[in-house]
Design an enzyme around this catalytic site. Sequence first.
Site, PDB file in Angstrom:
ATOM      1  N   HIS A 187       0.833  -1.217   0.000  1.00  0.00           N
ATOM      2  CA  HIS A 187       0.000   0.000   0.000  1.00  0.00           C
ATOM      3  C   HIS A 187       0.872   1.273   0.000  1.00  0.00           C
ATOM      4  O   HIS A 187       0.536   2.266   0.643  1.00  0.00           O
ATOM      5  CB  HIS A 187      -0.946   0.022   1.205  1.00  0.00           C
ATOM      6  N   ASN A 201     -10.761  -3.086   1.626  1.00  0.00           N
ATOM      7  CA  ASN A 201     -10.307  -3.262   0.256  1.00  0.00           C
ATOM      8  C   ASN A 201     -11.459  -2.974  -0.698  1.00  0.00           C
ATOM      9  O   ASN A 201     -12.619  -2.936  -0.291  1.00  0.00           O
ATOM     10  CB  ASN A 201      -9.804  -4.692   0.016  1.00  0.00           C
ATOM     11  N   TYR A 217      -0.395  -3.892  11.642  1.00  0.00           N
ATOM     12  CA  TYR A 217      -0.510  -2.522  11.153  1.00  0.00           C
ATOM     13  C   TYR A 217       0.095  -1.491  12.104  1.00  0.00           C
ATOM     14  O   TYR A 217       0.890  -0.645  11.672  1.00  0.00           O
ATOM     15  CB  TYR A 217      -1.969  -2.210  10.825  1.00  0.00           C
TER      16      TYR A 217
END
Length: 502
Positions: free
Chosen positions: A64, A137, A346
């Site tokens: 990303h 997504n 994350y």
Amino acid sequence: MSHTPHKDDVPTYTLSEGCPVADPTTAQRVGSGPVKGLMLLQDTQLIETLAHFNRERIPERTVHASAVGAWGEFEVTHDISHLTSAKFLNNVGKKSKVLLRVSTVGPERGASEPVRDVRGWGMKIFTEEGNQDFVFNDIPVFFVRDPIKFPSLNRSHKRNPATNLPDASMFWDFHNNNQEGIHALMILFSKRGIPASIRTINAYSGHTYKFTTEDGFVYVKIHLKPDQGVKSLSQDEANRLAGENPYHHTADLHDAIARGDYPSWTMYIQVMKPEQAENYRWNIFDMTKVWPHGDFPLQPVGKLRLNRNPTNYFTDIEQAAFSPSTIVPGIAPSADPMLQARMFAYPDAARYRLGVNYQQLPCNAPVSKVYAPYQRDGASRHDDNYGGDPNYVGASLKRVNFSGSRVGANGHAPFGGGSQAHEQWVGQVTAYSSEVTDEDFVQAREMWKVLGRCGEQDEFVHNVAGHLRGALPEVQLATIDMFNKVDSKLGTRIHEALVKES
């Protein structure tokens, strides 16, 4: 008529510590004649300029990395207070500030944007109870359901470690040997695989979440649908645009907001009761499966609208950090293994990229009051570090108020008895790896029928064959065999396209 700035409006140039400097282009040199020689270590302007330049890049995201983003707001349009106690979702008409970042997954920063790839959707909602992050997504399912495979999945979609080139053999070899992702592949290589614009994509939670109240919880999946409609590019259109305007998605979103054409999305949820989950056909914690709308219809919740471009891309978007672990009371994680893994991965990535105090950066800082005295010090501390308040739990030297319950995740109120009983359904801890069965191909077969009704089967075959052509012959054969499990004629059609177009 041109505007002449008032003298007080014109900033005075200084070094980073505030010292004014007459000329930013000069450097101190030794010599009295026309030829100037050695430089001096005392030249702070030169040293600062060069040293900061060497450090102005931060590590880009492993996945990303290439993204576009903007600010906006989320407004509640339908009452769902019976499903969740989250304050930002209660009261019709309530608005909350939002930061949105939408990215490709595989390409590096600066890569061409109109490419066939999944788009990641990082959305931070600034609420009175803390930040609520949604990391979605643009496809409703994922390629794997076992988090141990996540790094390998992403490596297979990136560059060959020897040639440093994208490698179709790596891509298809991974999926040939991890066929639970067949539904996601069907979507990626359909016309839906290349968005025409960030303004015209869907966003899906993929994961199963819980919406909680004092009485219990329900399982939910979250969807956002663009009010502009979904629009995609063919492979040929994308190839042309990638050459003519590789940053089309960034320019398209920026220019639309700049001219006041604010894009918007409607948020929906699918709702499943715990007792329904226990007997449902598919494992609701399997990220490779959808909940058909016929079983669990979409229920509208609110509206997302983007209305402000970043003031500075690095400050607002590159430094933004999103994590599924950033959750407010009224929303909770489920036993979805991919969700559980991402809740660690994350924020760990953000600490690596941005530092341990990344939550204090303006783009990440909550609008609600933060008091976390047991997380102190660290690089780039931007506040008073809680002064002399005790930095250990159980201190009697300063009174601290605690809210929420010890029962229930993330400070939520305890669930009702029936819900607690349901939690036993998840079962004991085991070492487990899922196996591919015929059930993994059922939804892909339905997707193939959808493409048939839309007249898009030929384009799908063309897209797969065009990508698969770069793979080794044995990899091609395994891929053809995989698609034959979707439809007995699909693999044959892909094979014929490979032969015809070679």
